[in-house]
Design a protein around this motif. Structure first.
Motif, PDB file in Angstrom:
ATOM      1  N   VAL A 212     -23.071  19.902  -6.432  1.00  0.00           N
ATOM      2  CA  VAL A 212     -23.138  20.547  -7.859  1.00  0.00           C
ATOM      3  C   VAL A 212     -24.057  21.655  -8.177  1.00  0.00           C
ATOM      4  N   SER A 213     -24.948  22.143  -7.119  1.00  0.00           N
ATOM      5  CA  SER A 213     -26.051  22.708  -6.772  1.00  0.00           C
ATOM      6  C   SER A 213     -25.769  24.522  -6.099  1.00  0.00           C
ATOM      7  N   TYR A 214     -23.994  23.789  -5.490  1.00  0.00           N
ATOM      8  CA  TYR A 214     -24.235  25.365  -4.609  1.00  0.00           C
ATOM      9  C   TYR A 214     -22.502  25.850  -5.326  1.00  0.00           C
ATOM     10  N   TRP A 215     -21.547  25.121  -5.500  1.00  0.00           N
ATOM     11  CA  TRP A 215     -20.263  25.828  -5.865  1.00  0.00           C
ATOM     12  C   TRP A 215     -20.652  25.616  -7.427  1.00  0.00           C
ATOM     13  N   HIS A 216     -20.762  25.370  -8.421  1.00  0.00           N
ATOM     14  CA  HIS A 216     -19.749  25.114  -9.586  1.00  0.00           C
ATOM     15  C   HIS A 216     -20.950  26.510 -10.138  1.00  0.00           C
ATOM     16  N   LEU A 217     -20.738  26.237 -11.556  1.00  0.00           N
ATOM     17  CA  LEU A 217     -20.971  26.890 -12.770  1.00  0.00           C
ATOM     18  C   LEU A 217     -22.488  26.044 -12.756  1.00  0.00           C
ATOM     19  N   ALA A 218     -22.125  24.486 -12.396  1.00  0.00           N
ATOM     20  CA  ALA A 218     -23.611  23.662 -13.134  1.00  0.00           C
ATOM     21  C   ALA A 218     -24.651  24.108 -12.413  1.00  0.00           C
ATOM     22  N   GLY A 219     -24.923  23.999 -10.917  1.00  0.00           N
ATOM     23  CA  GLY A 219     -25.672  24.523 -10.468  1.00  0.00           C
ATOM     24  C   GLY A 219     -25.769  26.337 -10.685  1.00  0.00           C
ATOM     25  N   ARG A 220     -25.257  26.575 -10.329  1.00  0.00           N
ATOM     26  CA  ARG A 220     -25.753  28.811 -10.191  1.00  0.00           C
ATOM     27  C   ARG A 220     -25.955  29.280 -11.718  1.00  0.00           C
TER      28      ARG A 220
END
Length: 390
Positions: free
Chosen positions: A197-205
């Motif tokens: 959730v923190s690295y691969w997706h807009l939810a983290g980015r």
């Protein structure tokens, strides 16, 4: 990169060039280093270095260059749009012309090379763009597609975010980041992966894009003197190295722990400070190393997409490595500098000229002035001497 909408800032291309070289050396060090050290393909779960020192940790954790790119995206779009109104459809059309031509070429070639990997739902997800939610079997040619998906998701949101934040950016951006962190914590508490959730997706980015926007608003409003920007860089660069080392000592990229839900905001803040400091320097970076970075930065998108398949190709063919010392770290860096880098620059220059540049010439203006005082962009002393691209 010259644009019909934003006054050309050489410092932006210099940052792009630095980030592109960083991610190239990161992947080369990991993938070639694994082959040189063990003879086996790299697996981050079992082969990740855990004890790198403060100077080596930024290379081991070089994935942070992706965050630098994303902060820079939020910065440059906001910087150009301050005092302006955004035409949504034209903005998205320009983003499509910027991203998709080379991306589609690589996707079509990858599918032609591996036709059994064709799955309609996966291909549609990669086109829409939701490549960060699928793991296509198309191989290294599309290895960086997940980041293209995340970038374009932000593009779809940016005009709305900018319009909402224009009058009170500090309060709204801080609130959005707080919401993002808390929602990630909630997702992890419900059994989600903090790493994913923190690295691969807009939810983290999203934190990083928003912090880039915040840096642009601050720089346009504060208009700091160059000496203040020097002090900002002198503080931000060592702090970033220290934070990356702390991240590495905490387990680095492979670890999935609740504290990673706040890392995107920390990572974005440190790069926002560095970008604001560097771009705030008036006329900085006129010597030849900066001009080289500027040249690389113009081709950074091609480098970003193409270096990974090149590294994978070289890693699979030991005869192409250069290993004169027998020390795997040194030989990995030598191969990166003397083989991967020249090949990447050569291929990227070709794709830039033949594929990217012709489509970029089709972009249209998407900004119109708001009623009221002139844009800080046109009044800012850092850009007063920079001509707008035709």
């Amino acid at each position: 990169m010259h644009s019909r909408n934003i006054a050309y800032l050489p410092a932006v291309d210099q940052v792009r060039g630095f980030a592109a070289l960083w991610i190239l050396f990161y992947h080369s060090y990991q993938l070639l280093g694994s082959r040189l050290r063990t003879g086996e393909p790299f697996r981050k779960e079992t082969m990740w270095e855990r004890d790198a020192g403060p100077l080596l940790a930024p290379l081991v954790e070089g994935h942070t260059a992706v965050a630098l790119f994303m902060v820079l995206s939020g910065f440059i779009f906001t910087w150009g749009a301050i005092g302006q109104r955004i035409d949504y459809l034209r903005f998205i059309g320009n983003r499509f012309l910027r991203i998709y031509p080379l991306y589609l070429v690589l996707l079509m070639v990858a599918l032609a090379a591996r036709p059994r990997a064709f799955e309609l739902d996966v291909v549609l997800a990669m086109l829409l763009p939701f490549a960060d939610f699928v793991r296509p079997g198309t191989g290294p040619l599309t290895g960086m597609s997940w980041a293209i998906g995340v970038e374009f998701q932000f593009y779809l949101l940016f005009p709305l975010l900018f319009a909402l934040a224009r009058d009170n950016p500090a309060r709204l951006i801080a609130g959005w980041i707080a919401c993002a962190v808390l929602l990630r914590l909630l997702a992890v508490g419900l059994g989600g992966s903090a790493y994913h959730v923190s690295y691969w997706h807009l939810a983290g980015r999203i934190d990083q894009f928003l912090l880039g926007m915040a840096a642009a608003f601050w720089l346009a409003q504060a208009r700091p003197e160059p000496r203040r920007c020097v002090l900002l860089l002198c503080m931000a660069v060592p702090m970033s190295v220290a934070l990356l080392h702390a991240f590495h000592r905490g387990g680095g990229l492979p670890v999935s722990a609740p504290w990673k839900t706040i890392w995107p905001a920390i990572e974005g803040a440190m790069w926002a400070l560095c970008i604001a400091g560097w771009i705030g320097l008036r006329g900085a970076g006129q010597r030849w190393p900066a001009r080289v970075l500027q040249w690389v930065g113009t081709r950074s998108f091609s480098i970003y997409l193409l270096h990974y398949p090149l590294v994978q190709l070289l890693a699979a063919h030991p005869g192409l490595w250069w290993a004169p010392t027998g020390e795997w770290r040194t030989d990995a860096l030598l191969t990166s500098a003397c083989v991967v880098l020249p090949l990447s620059l050569l291929l990227s220059s070709l794709t830039w000229s033949a594929i990217e540049k012709p489509f970029l010439s089709l972009r249209r203006s998407y900004l119109t002035p708001l009623d009221g005082p002139p844009s800080p962009l046109t009044a800012h002393p850092n850009t007063a001497s920079v001509a707008r691209a035709p």
